[in-house]
Design a protein around this motif. Structure first.
Motif: not given
Lengths: 408, 128
Positions: A219, A223, A226-227, A231, A253, A260, B15, B18, B84-86, B104-109, B111
């Motif tokens: 995960k 991430a 994706l970052s 960028l 995603r 997840d 991360v 960004e 990463g995992f709630p 939750v990562k990866p982030l939805e900006y 949100e």
């Protein structure tokens, strides 16, 4: 110093007023009666009281005040669950300790154990300081198939012990041997089972922790990827290039979400495909908020659990199809609806479907529906699932993939 | 820049970088970027951010929830969490420190922007 008697008190001060054990019985009948009583205790009494109860019977039969009944543990130490603290009052051990390692064996009882021979004495022997005085005693090792497995002892009768007492003690010890051996063997087996079980639990716990760690890493890596894409995209001036990057990010995603969902499963074996499809659809609608305002999402999702190998292609297919519908199905702020469905068919196959009531075929609409990399990916992924792909573009989109839930 | 000050606590530096760009794009000032709970507390004391964006799993002894508890206790500053995992156990612990949000990562900006916007607009940032 006054000492508290422990649980397994075997001191029998009233022994002299006790009725003699059936004096009318002949020697062998009396012996048989004792054996029967001991066998009964072995069969019916749990470990905690068994040693004490057996010793009680022996003390009564030998009219003795004190005694010891112990066994040899797997380490070779003598363990005396029935011994009172009065007997070894001056112990080098702590309160609960009644374990005597082989190298601590000494005195008459030590000699009896090391030589595996009965020792009878009617004279006061030397005892450790604080130990109750021993005036008379009989120590009999309990032996099974030549192996020393325990010790039976009585002491401090008011009269001398004789050959009859020695014979009776040896007979009792001889009878106890095989039963005690069976009991000890059972205990060892039980201990082994318990320790094997504990080891298994430990390994399982370690496996879980390791898997958690790996999934966490996956995960995190996604991430970071994706970052980096995000960028890099900041530098693109061409819309087309930026869109391409966005598509890639969307696919990653979708994969991250599958991981997840797997993580939520606790056993890391199965992904709740229904929950995954729902979350993915919601996330895609959230990202394409412009179109999503005009387009409604309807989900018809059955409960289904699949492995991650099946979940990821499913997720990527949904990602392509839902994105396609949102991007091309409703041009010019056209209103409409997208239906995402997961159904378990009668033949056991799963059917994943994305339908919309947007613009129809590519030719009619003059758009690029039905072509492009996204749909090529859907074809490939459907094949990977071992499934059949059916695409219709007559009235909006109607794309279905039917696939076996267990791929392979 | 004069937007509300946000402290970013994230042990993946790419991360974090960004995230900084995204937050600045939303009009916020990123007053610090640190990767451990201990550094987060120190930076919060120095910079007094309006809120903290806190990764739950961090390098070092202290995790993000623990760091957030300290920061809230000492400076009254609340945190939004990234994870990463709630998982359930974590969510229970997070609930104790009155999170602004959990992402939750990866982030939805989108949100993130919405949640932070609501937090600052509602004045919730002033209460605690």
């Amino acid at each position: 110093m006054r000492r508290r008697p422990s649980k397994g008190v075997v001191l029998k001060p009233e022994i002299n007023v006790r009725k003699k054990a059936n004096p009318e019985l002949s020697g062998s009948d009396r012996e048989l009666a004792i054996h029967n009583r001991i066998a009964d205790v072995f069969l019916t009494v749990g470990d905690e009281e068994m040693y004490e109860k057996v010793l009680d019977i022996v003390l009564e039969a030998l009219e003795s005040r004190h005694g010891v009944f112990g066994y040899i543990d797997p380490e070779g130490s003598l363990v005396c669950p029935s011994m009172t603290r009065e007997i070894f009052a001056q112990c080098r051990m702590s309160e609960a300790d009644t374990v005597f390692p082989a190298d601590s064996w000494s005195g008459i009882w030590g000699e009896s154990l090391t030589t595996k021979r009965t020792i009878l004495s009617n004279s006061s022997g030397k005892v450790p300081e604080g130990h109750i005085p021993i005036t008379r005693c009989v120590f009999v090792p309990i032996v099974d198939r030549e192996e020393l497995i325990g010790l039976l002892a009585v002491a401090n009768r008011d009269t001398d012990y004789g050959d009859a007492d020695r014979n009776l003690m040896e007979a009792i010890a001889g009878r106890i041997g095989p039963i005690l051996h069976a009991r000890l063997a059972r205990d060892i087996k039980e201990q082994e089972r318990q320790s094997t079980e504990a080891a298994l639990h430990r390994v399982l716990g370690e496996k879980d922790a390791l898997l958690k760690e790996v999934h966490h890493r996956v995960k995190n890596n996604m991430a970071v990827i994706l970052s980096m894409i995000g960028l890099q995209s900041e530098g693109f001036v061409h819309q087309e290039t930026a869109d391409g990057m966005n598509k890639i990010a969307g696919r990653i995603r979708a994969m991250a979400l599958a991981h997840d969902q797997l993580y939520q499963s606790k056993d890391f074996q199965r992904v709740d495909l229904g929950a995954y499809a729902q979350r993915l659809s919601d996330a895609l609608f959230q990202t394409c908020s412009q179109q999503a305002g005009m387009v409604a999402l309807e989900t018809r999702i059955s409960d289904a659990a699949v492995t991650i190998d099946v979940a990821i292609p499913c997720g990527l297919i949904l990602n392509e199809l839902i994105s396609n519908s949102l991007e091309h199905g409703f041009p010019g702020e056209k209103k409409g609806e997208i239906v995402v469905a997961l159904e378990i068919c009668e033949d056991g196959l799963y059917e994943l479907a994305v339908m919309d009531n947007g613009v129809g075929s590519t030719l009619d609409a003059g758009g690029d529906r039905g072509v492009g990399l996204g749909l090529h990916l859907v074809e490939l992924l459907a094949k990977q699932l071992g499934g059949e792909l059916e695409m219709r573009w007559d009235h909006g989109a109607d794309v279905r993939v039917r696939f076996p839930p267990e791929n392979q | 820049m004069t937007g509300p000050k946000i402290l970013v606590v994230e042990d993946e530096f790419i991360v974090a970088f960004e995230l900084k760009g995204a937050l600045e794009g939303m009009g916020y000032t990123v007053c610090g970027m640190v990767s451990s709970g201990e550094d987060a507390i120190e930076c919060a004391e120095r910079e007094r951010p309006d809120c903290v964006l806190m990764d739950v799993s961090l390098r070092g002894e202290m995790d993000g929830i623990e760091a957030a508890r300290h920061i809230r206790g000492r400076f009254g500053t609340r945190s939004a969490f990234l994870s990463g995992f709630p998982v359930e156990e974590m969510m229970r612990r997070v609930a104790d420190v009155r999170p602004i949000g959990i992402f939750v990562k990866p982030l939805e900006y989108g949100e993130l922007e919405q949640t932070l916007g609501t937090f600052f607009l509602s004045g919730a940032s002033e209460i605690d």
